[in-house]
Design an enzyme around this catalytic site. Structure first.
Site, mmCIF file in Angstrom:
data_model
loop_
_atom_site.group_PDB
_atom_site.id
_atom_site.type_symbol
_atom_site.label_atom_id
_atom_site.label_comp_id
_atom_site.label_asym_id
_atom_site.label_seq_id
_atom_site.Cartn_x
_atom_site.Cartn_y
_atom_site.Cartn_z
ATOM 1 N N ASP A 10 57.352 -46.785 90.918
ATOM 2 C CA ASP A 10 56.499 -46.433 92.054
ATOM 3 C C ASP A 10 55.229 -47.271 91.978
ATOM 4 O OD1 ASP A 10 54.702 -45.346 93.823
ATOM 5 O OD2 ASP A 10 55.060 -43.259 93.253
ATOM 6 N N TYR A 20 52.377 -38.814 89.713
ATOM 7 C CA TYR A 20 52.224 -38.395 91.114
ATOM 8 C C TYR A 20 53.004 -39.369 91.986
ATOM 9 C CZ TYR A 20 50.370 -37.523 95.724
ATOM 10 O OH TYR A 20 50.275 -37.245 97.071
ATOM 11 N N TYR A 73 43.938 -31.643 102.020
ATOM 12 C CA TYR A 73 43.557 -30.750 100.925
ATOM 13 C C TYR A 73 42.249 -30.013 101.226
ATOM 14 C CZ TYR A 73 47.249 -33.107 98.372
ATOM 15 O OH TYR A 73 48.466 -33.609 97.985
ATOM 16 N N LYS A 77 50.636 -48.152 100.735
ATOM 17 C CA LYS A 77 49.178 -48.282 100.692
ATOM 18 C C LYS A 77 48.683 -49.657 101.117
ATOM 19 C CE LYS A 77 48.019 -44.545 97.464
ATOM 20 N NZ LYS A 77 47.398 -43.679 98.464
#
Length: 422
Positions: free
Chosen positions: A243, A142, A14, A272
Site C-alpha cells: 500500500d 492503516y 471524523y 493521494k
C-alpha cells in the site's frame, strides 16, 4: 461564507454534529499556502492530506485539466478507452518496480485497496485454492475507511474497532520494531514468520505499508524487514500487497518506498499524490502472474468496475503531475526537506513532553508522550501562520516538495515553539 450552515448541516471527517469542532474557511490556495477568508495565509504542512506535491494553483496542472475539459470531463471506461488513461497507465508501468505490468484505475485510495484485496482473493479462487481467503496485516497499519480496507487496519489501536463484528477477521502480526536505519533480526520477524508458517494454507496475501506506516502511527521501519517479508511470501506462496497510497511519488525519499528495500510486490496500490492533489484518482497495479491467474478462472474477468474508473480529467491531471515531478529535481528537494526537518525539529528532543522526533524524506514527526489537544494546538499553529492537523500523540508535517527553506523554517519554528510550550 455561511459557517453557521456548515456547523449545523455539514459532516466533516471524523467529527461530531452534536459538538462540531471549528472549521476554518478557505478562500483560495496558491503555492504552499492556503488563504483564510480573512486574508491570512497559512503554510500548508499537510499537502492536503499528503497529496499536493507541487503545492496549489500549479500552472502545468491547471493547463492540463483545462485542455482536457474542452474535450471531455468524463466518459465511461466500460468498452471505451481514451488517450489520458493510456498515457497514465504507460507511465505507471514504466516508473513502478518491475514486474508490475497491469493497471486497474479506481477513484480513491480506499477503493484501490478494495481492488487489491479482491485481486488477491480472486487469484487464489481461480487457482482452485478458495481456502486461501484471509490476509495477514501489520499492527499499526492503516489502509482506508471502506469495509474491506478497514478489516486490514489495526483492530485495537486503529479507528475502526466499532465495526469489528461486521469486518472480515484477518490475522495481524506485530508492528515492525527495527527502525529505518537498523537491521532486522530473526527475533524481529519471528512472530510474523510463525503466523505465516502456521496459516499459509488459508492466507491469500500479506498487506502492508512499505517502510512508512502512515495514519496508524507515522512509524518508519527497516528495509531489511520488508525484504524478509517478501522472502517469506515467496517461500510460502502468499501474494504481497504494498500500500503506497501515502508513500508513492517520492514522499519517503524514493519514488516508491519499496525501492528502499529493493523489492517489488505482487500488487501495488497508489492514490493521494497521483494527481498532485487536484482530482480524486487511484490505481492498483499487479503482475502478469496475478492478472492471468484471475482471468483464467471461473469468472474469466476481474469482478470490479467503478463508475468513474479512468476518469479522463483526473488522468490528464495525473499525467501532468507525474511529468512535472519527474522533470524536476524532486530527489534533491525531498533530501533537503528531510535534512531541514531533522535539524530544526531536533530541539524538541530536549522536551520532557516529547517521546520521539524523526524524519524520513518529506515527512517530519514529533511524537508526544500524551495525546495533544488538537484544537488547541491547531489554533496556536494558525496564529503562527501554519496549518497542520495533529492526531493522537502525533504532530507531523508532510509539506509540498516545492516548499522554500524559509517557509519550511516557519513551519518547523511554529512546531518547536508550540510543542515546546506543552
Amino acid at each position: 461564507m455561511d459557517l453557521d450552515f456548515d456547523r449545523k448541516h455539514i459532516w466533516h471527517p471524523y467529527s461530531s454534529l452534536i459538538d462540531p469542532p471549528p472549521v476554518y474557511p478557505i478562500e483560495r490556495a496558491d503555492g504552499v499556502r492556503i488563504y483564510l477568508e480573512d486574508g491570512r495565509g497559512l503554510v500548508d504542512g499537510m499537502s492536503s492530506w499528503w497529496s499536493a506535491l507541487h503545492g496549489y494553483n500549479v500552472p502545468e496542472l491547471n493547463a492540463a485539466m483545462q485542455a482536457q475539459m474542452e474535450k471531455m470531463s468524463h466518459v465511461m471506461f466500460g468498452g471505451l478507452t481514451h488517450g489520458p488513461a493510456i498515457d497514465l497507465c504507460r507511465k505507471l508501468v514504466e516508473i513502478t518496480p518491475e514486474p508490475l505490468q497491469r493497471v486497474f484505475l479506481a477513484d480513491s485510495g480506499s477503493v484501490s485497496v478494495e481492488v487489491a484485496i479482491k485481486m488477491a482473493l480472486q487469484y487464489w479462487q481461480s487457482r482452485g485454492r478458495p481456502q486461501k481467503n484471509r490476509l495477514l496485516a501489520l499492527r499499526n497499519g492503516y489502509h482506508g475507511d471502506t469495509f474491506g480496507a478497514m478489516a486490514t487496519c489495526d483492530p485495537v489501536t486503529g479507528m475502526h474497532h466499532l465495526f469489528a463484528s461486521q469486518l472480515t477477521q484477518h490475522l495481524f502480526a506485530p508492528a515492525p520494531q527495527p527502525k529505518y536505519d537498523e537491521p532486522c533480526s530473526d527475533e524481529d520477524i519471528a512472530e510474523l514468520q510463525q503466523l505465516i508458517e502456521k496459516n499459509h494454507a488459508q492466507l491469500a496475501a500479506v498487506i502492508l505499508e512499505p517502510i512508512v506506516q502512515g495514519a496508524g502511527g507515522m512509524r518508519f521501519y527497516s528495509p531489511q524487514y520488508l525484504q524478509r517479508v517478501r522472502a517469506l511470501c515467496d517461500e510460502h506462496q502468499l501474494l504481497l500487497i504494498a500500500d503506497e497510497i501515502a508513500t508513492g511519488f517520492g514522499r519517503s525519499g524514493k519514488l516508491f518506498a519499496c525501492e528502499h528495500a529493493g523489492i517489488s510486490p505482487d500488487i501495488l496500490t497508489l492514490g493521494k499524490a497521483l494527481t498532485g492533489g487536484t482530482m480524486t484518482l487511484a490505481a492498483t497495479l499487479c503482475t502478469d502472474k496475478v492478472a492471468e491467474g484471475i482471468c483464467r478462472g471461473e469468472a474469466g474477468v476481474f469482478m470490479h468496475g467503478p463508475t468513474f474508473m479512468g476518469n479522463p480529467l483526473a488522468c490528464a491531471a495525473a499525467n501532468a503531475s507525474i511529468d512535472l515531478l519527474l522533470a524536476g529535481p524532486w530527489q534533491q528537494r525531498v533530501s533537503a526537506i528531510e535534512g531541514q526537518l531533522q535539524r530544526e525539529l531536533a530541539p524538541l528532543r530536549q522536551s520532557s513532553a516529547v517521546a520521539d522526533v524523526r524524519a524520513l524524506g518529506a515527512i517530519g514527526v514529533v511524537e508526544m508522550r500524551e495525546p495533544v489537544n488538537m484544537m488547541q494546538v491547531q489554533e496556536a499553529l494558525i496564529a503562527r501562520g501554519v496549518w497542520l492537523r495533529p492526531f493522537g500523540k502525533l504532530v507531523y508535517a508532510m509539506p509540498p516538495y516545492v516548499i522554500s527553506e524559509e517557509d519550511l523554517g516557519q513551519l518547523t519554528g511554529a512546531m518547536v515553539e508550540v510543542l515546546g510550550d506543552l
